[in-house]
Design a protein around this motif. Sequence first.
Motif, PDB file in Angstrom:
ATOM      1  N   GLU A   4     -15.193   3.176   2.473  1.00  0.00           N
ATOM      2  CA  GLU A   4     -14.787   4.577   2.269  1.00  0.00           C
ATOM      3  C   GLU A   4     -13.702   4.680   1.301  1.00  0.00           C
ATOM      4  N   PRO A   5     -13.086   5.479   0.641  1.00  0.00           N
ATOM      5  CA  PRO A   5     -11.875   5.744   0.314  1.00  0.00           C
ATOM      6  C   PRO A   5     -10.770   5.412   1.642  1.00  0.00           C
ATOM      7  N   ILE A   6      -9.806   4.639   1.345  1.00  0.00           N
ATOM      8  CA  ILE A   6      -8.661   4.620   2.424  1.00  0.00           C
ATOM      9  C   ILE A   6      -7.876   5.935   2.459  1.00  0.00           C
ATOM     10  N   GLN A   7      -8.067   6.183   4.057  1.00  0.00           N
ATOM     11  CA  GLN A   7      -6.695   7.299   4.442  1.00  0.00           C
ATOM     12  C   GLN A   7      -5.235   6.561   4.457  1.00  0.00           C
ATOM     13  N   THR A   8      -5.289   5.711   5.397  1.00  0.00           N
ATOM     14  CA  THR A   8      -3.565   5.383   5.905  1.00  0.00           C
ATOM     15  C   THR A   8      -3.550   3.794   5.480  1.00  0.00           C
ATOM     16  N   ILE A   9      -1.725   3.953   5.352  1.00  0.00           N
ATOM     17  CA  ILE A   9      -2.107   2.235   4.786  1.00  0.00           C
ATOM     18  C   ILE A   9       0.101   2.193   5.082  1.00  0.00           C
ATOM     19  N   TYR A  10      -0.551   0.698   6.828  1.00  0.00           N
ATOM     20  CA  TYR A  10       1.176   1.247   7.156  1.00  0.00           C
ATOM     21  C   TYR A  10       1.060  -1.072   6.283  1.00  0.00           C
ATOM     22  N   ILE A  11       2.300  -0.813   5.957  1.00  0.00           N
ATOM     23  CA  ILE A  11       3.003  -1.923   5.651  1.00  0.00           C
ATOM     24  C   ILE A  11       4.742  -2.633   6.034  1.00  0.00           C
ATOM     25  N   GLY A  12       4.124  -3.779   7.203  1.00  0.00           N
ATOM     26  CA  GLY A  12       5.458  -3.650   8.803  1.00  0.00           C
ATOM     27  C   GLY A  12       5.328  -5.245   8.074  1.00  0.00           C
ATOM     28  N   GLY A  13       6.267  -5.497   9.265  1.00  0.00           N
ATOM     29  CA  GLY A  13       6.958  -7.373   9.330  1.00  0.00           C
ATOM     30  C   GLY A  13       7.277  -7.012  10.836  1.00  0.00           C
ATOM     31  N   GLY A  14       8.074  -7.998  10.994  1.00  0.00           N
ATOM     32  CA  GLY A  14       9.117  -8.342   9.695  1.00  0.00           C
ATOM     33  C   GLY A  14       9.663  -7.352   8.366  1.00  0.00           C
ATOM     34  N   THR A  15      10.283  -7.986   7.842  1.00  0.00           N
ATOM     35  CA  THR A  15      11.554  -6.659   7.049  1.00  0.00           C
ATOM     36  C   THR A  15       9.817  -6.799   5.595  1.00  0.00           C
ATOM     37  N   PRO A  16       9.195  -5.551   5.234  1.00  0.00           N
ATOM     38  CA  PRO A  16       8.574  -5.677   4.250  1.00  0.00           C
ATOM     39  C   PRO A  16       9.519  -6.074   2.906  1.00  0.00           C
ATOM     40  N   THR A  17      11.262  -5.047   3.201  1.00  0.00           N
ATOM     41  CA  THR A  17      11.940  -5.181   1.506  1.00  0.00           C
ATOM     42  C   THR A  17      12.963  -6.272   1.834  1.00  0.00           C
ATOM     43  N   ALA A  18      12.192  -7.659   2.686  1.00  0.00           N
ATOM     44  CA  ALA A  18      12.908  -9.250   1.911  1.00  0.00           C
ATOM     45  C   ALA A  18      11.951  -8.794   0.901  1.00  0.00           C
ATOM     46  N   LEU A  19      10.959  -8.514  -0.058  1.00  0.00           N
ATOM     47  CA  LEU A  19      10.375  -8.963  -0.652  1.00  0.00           C
ATOM     48  C   LEU A  19      11.186  -8.461  -1.901  1.00  0.00           C
ATOM     49  N   SER A  20      11.345  -8.847  -3.222  1.00  0.00           N
ATOM     50  CA  SER A  20      12.607  -8.635  -3.849  1.00  0.00           C
ATOM     51  C   SER A  20      11.721  -7.276  -4.768  1.00  0.00           C
ATOM     52  N   ALA A  21      11.583  -6.019  -5.504  1.00  0.00           N
ATOM     53  CA  ALA A  21      10.837  -5.262  -5.921  1.00  0.00           C
ATOM     54  C   ALA A  21       9.693  -5.511  -7.053  1.00  0.00           C
ATOM     55  N   LYS A  22       9.989  -6.709  -7.257  1.00  0.00           N
ATOM     56  CA  LYS A  22       9.191  -6.981  -8.251  1.00  0.00           C
ATOM     57  C   LYS A  22       7.440  -7.846  -7.575  1.00  0.00           C
ATOM     58  N   GLN A  23       8.378  -8.247  -6.325  1.00  0.00           N
ATOM     59  CA  GLN A  23       6.932  -9.194  -5.499  1.00  0.00           C
ATOM     60  C   GLN A  23       6.447  -7.527  -4.275  1.00  0.00           C
ATOM     61  N   LEU A  24       7.501  -6.982  -3.982  1.00  0.00           N
ATOM     62  CA  LEU A  24       6.933  -5.558  -3.591  1.00  0.00           C
ATOM     63  C   LEU A  24       5.714  -4.901  -4.459  1.00  0.00           C
ATOM     64  N   GLU A  25       6.336  -4.676  -5.834  1.00  0.00           N
ATOM     65  CA  GLU A  25       4.847  -4.255  -6.870  1.00  0.00           C
ATOM     66  C   GLU A  25       3.668  -4.879  -6.636  1.00  0.00           C
ATOM     67  N   LYS A  26       3.872  -6.200  -6.709  1.00  0.00           N
ATOM     68  CA  LYS A  26       2.613  -7.135  -6.610  1.00  0.00           C
ATOM     69  C   LYS A  26       1.885  -6.066  -5.408  1.00  0.00           C
ATOM     70  N   VAL A  27       2.153  -6.393  -4.134  1.00  0.00           N
ATOM     71  CA  VAL A  27       1.562  -6.201  -3.293  1.00  0.00           C
ATOM     72  C   VAL A  27       0.493  -4.697  -3.585  1.00  0.00           C
ATOM     73  N   LEU A  28       1.505  -4.061  -3.678  1.00  0.00           N
ATOM     74  CA  LEU A  28       1.235  -2.677  -4.189  1.00  0.00           C
ATOM     75  C   LEU A  28       0.650  -2.264  -4.857  1.00  0.00           C
ATOM     76  N   ALA A  29       0.126  -3.208  -6.507  1.00  0.00           N
ATOM     77  CA  ALA A  29      -0.898  -2.849  -7.129  1.00  0.00           C
ATOM     78  C   ALA A  29      -1.901  -3.620  -7.151  1.00  0.00           C
ATOM     79  N   SER A  30      -2.037  -5.254  -5.710  1.00  0.00           N
ATOM     80  CA  SER A  30      -3.444  -5.319  -4.953  1.00  0.00           C
ATOM     81  C   SER A  30      -4.294  -4.314  -4.445  1.00  0.00           C
TER      82      SER A  30
END
Length: 380
Positions: A52-78
């Motif tokens: 069904e349509p997704i209601q919540t997403i949580y990106i945790g870690g670790g440190t999600p912002t250890a990714l570069s802005a470009k890498q982070l964008e790829k995860v969100l785009a996926s």
Amino acid sequence: MPTAIYVHIPFCEHICHYCDFNKVFLQGQPVDEYVQALDIELADAADKYFTEPIQTIYIGGGTPTALSAKQLEKVLASLHKHFTLNDSLKEWTVEVNPGGVTDDQLNVLRDYGVNRLSIGVQTFDPFLLKKIGRTHQPEDIYKTIERARQKGFNNLTVDLMFGLPEQTMEAFDATLKKAFSLEIEHFSAYSLKVEEKTVFYNLLRKGKLPLPTEDEEALMYERLIEQMNKHGYHQYEISNFAKSGYESKHNIIYWNNEEYFGIGAGAHGYINGVRYANIGPVQKYIQSISEKKQARFEANELSEKERMEEEMFMGLRMLDGVSKQKFYERYGIQLTEMYQKQIEQLAASQLIQVTPDRVKLTRKGVFLANEVFEQFLVVE
């Protein structure tokens, strides 16, 4: 079917002394390959399970912002590519560290629909920050929150800790005072638990970790509840406090014993009555995904009894408690019949309260919650 997704980013630029989550130092890690592996696992999850349509997403870690802005964008785009993210998406949280998120990263997060940031503050005391292995300074907290507000984020939550080595009540009071000055929407506040495979565990074994006593820790928790209430934050779960309407929708899915996707190295998920854990080591996770599209390390199909136990000890974490009606609809037996002995004993000890609709912790029970939960792990 799950309507929630957890994505784990295991990379850190430093390792905190108390952390036992699945994490590795960022330097020299195959981060681009990991981001690609996440995309494959997300695609596989979407293909295998009608969602069904997704209601919540949580990106945790670790440190999600250890990714570069470009890498982070790829995860969100996926996530956008493989799942339906429309008006049904009520909450999308990403963890950030004070002083550890750039304007480019904040722009990417906002532009892709992230609407909640979880900021790992822990304490405002510079001595304690160093003691627990954090690298930020108090001024970084204020700057990060100001920049997040400027970027349009109006749902912020801050993590706090108490019961830290050499932490006094005066130091905790000072942290609370500064925390309330932030005027944010939500707080999570946890007592320190010394876990194996951490720096603190090794220090504790050597007798070099001067922790507050249990009584001192309990007084800190009591002060926390009192001050949160005084400043308009409703305690809706043992460790969580919110302004009205800002309760964590994603975490409530966990506490309601509902299903969710766990994506990434070391992530845990719950689908079709099966609780599973993904492969933890980053290289092995990438290899298994690349070769077999398979991330799971272990899976356990829960029995009806295990599901009922989880319903109780997770649901009782919330101060609203467990719904009798929902319990009956899920399991076909009355909650008060299934756990008659436990409920009678706990009610007699004034640890739980039984209302016409629900079973929930009393104020005394909140302080002795683990003792309550243990009663539901063994059914005669």
